[in-house]
Design an enzyme around this catalytic site. Structure first.
Site, PDB file in Angstrom:
ATOM      1  N   PRO A  75       0.861  -1.171   0.073  1.00 35.86           N
ATOM      2  CG  PRO A  75      -0.848  -1.679   1.643  1.00 35.86           C
ATOM      3  CD  PRO A  75       0.534  -1.894   1.354  1.00 35.86           C
ATOM      4  CB  CYS A  76       0.364   4.398  -1.944  1.00 33.96           C
ATOM      5  SG  CYS A  76       1.096   6.219  -1.951  1.00 33.96           S
ATOM      6  CD  GLN A  77       1.491   2.293   4.977  1.00 34.89           C
ATOM      7  OE1 GLN A  77       2.524   1.873   4.657  1.00 34.89           O
ATOM      8  NE2 GLN A  77       0.956   2.429   6.343  1.00 34.89           N
ATOM      9  CG  ASN A 116       2.274   1.147  -4.227  1.00 33.47           C
ATOM     10  OD1 ASN A 116       1.501   2.148  -4.167  1.00 33.47           O
ATOM     11  ND2 ASN A 116       3.076   1.119  -3.109  1.00 33.47           N
TER      12      ASN A 116
END
Length: 386
Positions: A75-77, A116
């Site tokens: 996940p992109c964080q 991603n």
């Protein structure tokens, strides 16, 4: 030679399967924490992937694992700008990329592939992506495909070169995603900087799997997939109100008459807008006005339905491609008892397998080249030393 893979954030195994299709990779360990995804993964691969990438227990296990390529769709964080900036442990702490970087640092595999969402390259005005590349190149010592260092040590790259779209890889889905591939300088030395793998593949070389949406549509779709008249009217009103505001948001019927070679919008893990943006005309006179228990109003009169989970499976290459046996029989299936909601979620969360497969071929070729060049270098070095 078969290379061993470690499959992190495994989902239902799309990345693993893409690598396996090349017949050059064998998976040796997986990690996934979602119970439903684990159930499907185990059903498909006969292995339970239930492991937590963030736990020390798992990381210690991996430290004792012999493997060559780390795989991860994460996940992109956002990364914190606070702290002393003492390398990736400080810059990326609390994110799942930190755990990937930590495992790369501990185990130093020969190569990696990360996947991603498209938004990663613009997240925080590109700073998140830049941080990830700096960690991989400068701190973990990997040659990342598409990245060069200038004379001052600055990273030179085109963010859009990391974007690949499923529609160019044999499937009718507009799904841009970010892919990052790297090879270890610690393992291969300066030779890794000379790899012939200069840029990611931009298309499938072996032709389309399905030419357009019409080729993936199921026949005799059950009535439960058809929209109620009330819901269809709500979608129409919403689209009209958005249009008045100058927005292009709203439902889409992707196989409307007149569209040549129709393709779908990206399917989403939530299912919500992923369904509304991918509606299908599939008129069945016997369903018009029919009342169903779980719908407040009768079925619509225009023959509009959502795509089925099986159709989503085809859009991702799971069904009709990645699990065909030698006789062309499709062996993909979900375990008994998995709901449609979970099926949509699992396909929407997954990767498009043919994209992964194409990248995997390039990684295998490059690893073969690196192994050969390294052996040649050692032989020449030994000969000179004598």
């Amino acid at each position: 030679m078969k290379y061993k893979t470690l499959d992190l954030f495994a989902g239902i195994g799309g990345i693993r399967r893409g690598f396996e299709l090349t017949k050059k990779f064998k998976n040796v360990m997986s990690a996934e924490i979602d119970d439903y995804a684990c159930k499907t993964y185990e059903y498909l691969f006969k292995e339970n992937p239930k492991n937590d990438v963030t736990s020390n227990e798992f990381k210690e296990q991996v430290e004792n694992l012999e493997y060559d390529v780390l795989l991860a769709g994460f996940p992109c964080q956002a990364f914190s700008s606070a702290g002393k900036k003492e390398g990736f442990r400080d810059k990326t702490r609390g994110t799942l990329f930190f755990d990937i970087a930590d495992i790369l640092d501990r185990t130093k595999p020969k190569a990696f592939m990360l996947e991603n969402v498209e938004g990663l390259i613009t997240h925080k005005k590109g700073k998140t992506f830049q941080t990830i590349l700096e960690v991989l190149v400068k701190e973990l010592n990997y040659k990342v495909v598409g990245v060069h260092l200038d004379s001052k040590g600055n990273l030179i790259y085109n963010p859009r070169s990391f974007l690949l779209n499923s529609k160019n890889f044999g499937l009718p889905q507009n799904r841009p995603r970010v892919y990052i591939v790297g090879f270890s300088l610690d393992h291969y030395g300066e030779i890794a900087k000379m790899i012939p793998f200069k840029k990611l593949p931009t298309e499938r070389k072996r032709g389309p799997i399905f030419n357009d949406i019409n080729e993936i549509l199921e026949k005799n779709v059950p009535e439960k997939y058809y929209l109620s008249q009330g819901y269809l009217e709500t979608l129409k009103k919403h689209k009209e109100s958005q249009k008045k505001k100058g927005n292009g948001f709203g439902y889409q019927i992707i196989n409307s008459p007149g569209i040549l070679k129709p393709i779908s919008n990206a399917i989403l893990a939530t299912g919500g807008s992923g369904k509304e943006r991918n509606l299908i005309y599939d008129f069945r006179e016997e369903f018009v006005g029919k009342k169903l228990k779980n719908k407040k109003t009768p079925l619509n009169s225009e023959g509009v339905r959502v795509m089925t989970p099986r159709e989503w499976g085809k859009l991702q290459g799971f069904i009709g491609y990645a699990f065909l046996d030698e006789d062309g029989n499709d062996k993909f299936d979900f375990p008994p008892g998995i709901s449609d909601t979970q099926k949509y979620k699992q396909f929407g969360n997954s990767v498009t397998i043919p994209v992964i497969e194409e990248i995997a071929y390039e990684i295998a070729k490059t690893l073969d080249w690196l192994e050969s060049e390294t052996q040649t270098f050692h032989k020449e070095f030994v000969a000179v030393a004598r």
